[in-house]
Scaffold this motif. Structure first.
Motif, PDB file in Angstrom:
ATOM      1  N   LEU A 153      25.808  41.494  39.824  1.00 50.55           N
ATOM      2  CA  LEU A 153      24.602  40.727  39.529  1.00 50.55           C
ATOM      3  C   LEU A 153      23.482  41.103  40.491  1.00 50.55           C
ATOM      4  O   LEU A 153      22.327  41.268  40.080  1.00 50.55           O
ATOM      5  N   ALA A 154      23.808  41.254  41.773  1.00 55.99           N
ATOM      6  CA  ALA A 154      22.798  41.639  42.769  1.00 55.99           C
ATOM      7  C   ALA A 154      22.234  43.024  42.465  1.00 55.99           C
ATOM      8  O   ALA A 154      21.031  43.264  42.624  1.00 55.99           O
ATOM      9  N   ALA A 155      23.074  43.927  41.994  1.00 56.54           N
ATOM     10  CA  ALA A 155      22.606  45.272  41.635  1.00 56.54           C
ATOM     11  C   ALA A 155      21.716  45.224  40.400  1.00 56.54           C
ATOM     12  O   ALA A 155      20.777  46.011  40.275  1.00 56.54           O
ATOM     13  N   LEU A 156      21.993  44.301  39.514  1.00 58.36           N
ATOM     14  CA  LEU A 156      21.215  44.180  38.283  1.00 58.36           C
ATOM     15  C   LEU A 156      19.883  43.482  38.521  1.00 58.36           C
ATOM     16  O   LEU A 156      18.862  43.879  37.970  1.00 58.36           O
ATOM     17  N   GLU A 157      19.886  42.456  39.347  1.00 57.69           N
ATOM     18  CA  GLU A 157      18.680  41.675  39.636  1.00 57.69           C
ATOM     19  C   GLU A 157      18.312  41.844  41.105  1.00 57.69           C
ATOM     20  O   GLU A 157      18.575  40.963  41.930  1.00 57.69           O
ATOM     21  N   LYS A 158      17.696  42.932  41.418  1.00 56.71           N
ATOM     22  CA  LYS A 158      17.384  43.259  42.810  1.00 56.71           C
ATOM     23  C   LYS A 158      16.412  42.275  43.460  1.00 56.71           C
ATOM     24  O   LYS A 158      16.416  42.097  44.667  1.00 56.71           O
ATOM     25  N   GLU A 159      15.571  41.612  42.676  1.00 57.43           N
ATOM     26  CA  GLU A 159      14.569  40.685  43.210  1.00 57.43           C
ATOM     27  C   GLU A 159      15.114  39.265  43.383  1.00 57.43           C
ATOM     28  O   GLU A 159      14.472  38.429  43.992  1.00 57.43           O
ATOM     29  N   ASN A 160      16.279  38.991  42.843  1.00 53.31           N
ATOM     30  CA  ASN A 160      16.851  37.651  42.901  1.00 53.31           C
ATOM     31  C   ASN A 160      17.706  37.514  44.168  1.00 53.31           C
ATOM     32  O   ASN A 160      18.729  38.187  44.304  1.00 53.31           O
ATOM     33  N   PRO A 161      17.325  36.624  45.087  1.00 58.71           N
ATOM     34  CA  PRO A 161      18.088  36.496  46.331  1.00 58.71           C
ATOM     35  C   PRO A 161      19.371  35.670  46.197  1.00 58.71           C
ATOM     36  O   PRO A 161      20.227  35.722  47.070  1.00 58.71           O
ATOM     37  N   ALA A 162      19.536  34.920  45.110  1.00 58.88           N
ATOM     38  CA  ALA A 162      20.674  34.003  44.976  1.00 58.88           C
ATOM     39  C   ALA A 162      22.032  34.707  45.049  1.00 58.88           C
ATOM     40  O   ALA A 162      22.926  34.235  45.769  1.00 58.88           O
ATOM     41  N   PRO A 163      22.239  35.822  44.346  1.00 58.98           N
ATOM     42  CA  PRO A 163      23.557  36.462  44.456  1.00 58.98           C
ATOM     43  C   PRO A 163      23.856  36.937  45.882  1.00 58.98           C
ATOM     44  O   PRO A 163      24.996  36.791  46.355  1.00 58.98           O
ATOM     45  N   CYS A 164      22.847  37.463  46.559  1.00 60.79           N
ATOM     46  CA  CYS A 164      23.063  37.933  47.946  1.00 60.79           C
ATOM     47  C   CYS A 164      23.344  36.762  48.878  1.00 60.79           C
ATOM     48  O   CYS A 164      24.200  36.870  49.774  1.00 60.79           O
ATOM     49  N   ALA A 165      22.685  35.652  48.661  1.00 62.80           N
ATOM     50  CA  ALA A 165      22.922  34.477  49.497  1.00 62.80           C
ATOM     51  C   ALA A 165      24.347  33.971  49.307  1.00 62.80           C
ATOM     52  O   ALA A 165      25.036  33.623  50.287  1.00 62.80           O
ATOM     53  N   ARG A 166      24.794  33.945  48.077  1.00 61.69           N
ATOM     54  CA  ARG A 166      26.177  33.490  47.815  1.00 61.69           C
ATOM     55  C   ARG A 166      27.180  34.495  48.386  1.00 61.69           C
ATOM     56  O   ARG A 166      28.221  34.089  48.919  1.00 61.69           O
ATOM     57  N   LEU A 167      26.881  35.796  48.272  1.00 59.92           N
ATOM     58  CA  LEU A 167      27.759  36.796  48.869  1.00 59.92           C
ATOM     59  C   LEU A 167      27.883  36.574  50.382  1.00 59.92           C
ATOM     60  O   LEU A 167      28.967  36.695  50.948  1.00 59.92           O
ATOM     61  N   ALA A 168      26.764  36.248  51.012  1.00 59.01           N
ATOM     62  CA  ALA A 168      26.779  35.983  52.451  1.00 59.01           C
ATOM     63  C   ALA A 168      27.662  34.773  52.757  1.00 59.01           C
ATOM     64  O   ALA A 168      28.416  34.775  53.743  1.00 59.01           O
ATOM     65  N   GLU A 169      27.585  33.747  51.920  1.00 62.09           N
ATOM     66  CA  GLU A 169      28.441  32.568  52.107  1.00 62.09           C
ATOM     67  C   GLU A 169      29.917  32.939  52.002  1.00 62.09           C
ATOM     68  O   GLU A 169      30.750  32.461  52.775  1.00 62.09           O
ATOM     69  N   LEU A 170      30.219  33.788  51.026  1.00 62.47           N
ATOM     70  CA  LEU A 170      31.607  34.193  50.833  1.00 62.47           C
ATOM     71  C   LEU A 170      32.126  34.997  52.014  1.00 62.47           C
ATOM     72  O   LEU A 170      33.280  34.864  52.422  1.00 62.47           O
ATOM     73  N   LEU A 171      31.257  35.846  52.562  1.00 66.41           N
ATOM     74  CA  LEU A 171      31.680  36.655  53.706  1.00 66.41           C
ATOM     75  C   LEU A 171      31.833  35.788  54.934  1.00 66.41           C
ATOM     76  O   LEU A 171      32.645  35.984  55.779  1.00 66.41           O
TER      77      LEU A 171
END
Length: 171
Positions: A153-171
């Motif tokens: 999803l992050a690769a598909l929507e590069k401007e959307n910070p939500a997937p990256c934020a959730r990935l950070a939470e998971l890490l």
């Protein structure tokens, strides 16, 4: 069938009924169902389609028409018909997505996840599909699958910070 294609549903229904008077034929029965639907006679059309498809399920036009009727009516049988449509045309993205959405709406997370995964495997997934799938994985506490989906999803929507934020939470 020609009368139905020309838009003369009443004539088509008459001709299909005459054909059926000679003997039962699932193709003629589905044609009658489609003709009745074209005339706005939904209950009779539905009954004819269900009878035709019970005898011969491999009729995509009849399956689609019955599915639309069931979906519009909110009938739980819509998922069964969508499943048959997917079996008949496994690369049909729209049918797969509709099936996944029906399972999700019915609250069947396991089947919804499976249907969304199959949709993603067809390639070129859309952001709403990946978002829904990531949410289902989150609800199921499947962090590995959620992470994989969020990366896509992050690769598909590069401007959307939500997937990256959730990935950070998971890490």
């Amino acid at each position: 069938e020609l009368a139905l294609q020309k838009g003369d549903a009443a004539e088509a229904a008459k001709l299909f009924t005459a054909s059926l008077s000679l003997g039962e034929d699932p193709r003629a029965r589905s044609g009658l169902g489609l003709a009745l639907l074209a005339q706005g006679k939904n209950p009779e059309g539905r009954a004819a389609l269900e009878q035709a498809l019970a005898a011969w399920p491999d009729q995509p036009a009849a399956q689609q028409a019955l599915f639309k009727l069931l979906k519009d009516a909110g009938d739980p049988k819509a998922a069964q018909v969508a499943s048959l449509i997917v079996e008949l045309s496994p690369r049909n993205r729209e049918a797969r997505q509709t099936l996944a959405e029906l399972y999700f709406a019915a609250g069947d997370q396991a089947k919804a996840v499976q249907a969304y995964e199959e949709l993603v495997r067809l390639g070129n997934p859309e952001a709403p599909v990946l978002t829904r799938l990531a949410g289902l994985y989150r609800d199921q506490k499947n962090a590995d699958a959620e992470e994989r989906t969020l990366k896509a999803l992050a690769a598909l929507e590069k401007e959307n910070p939500a997937p990256c934020a959730r990935l950070a939470e998971l890490l």
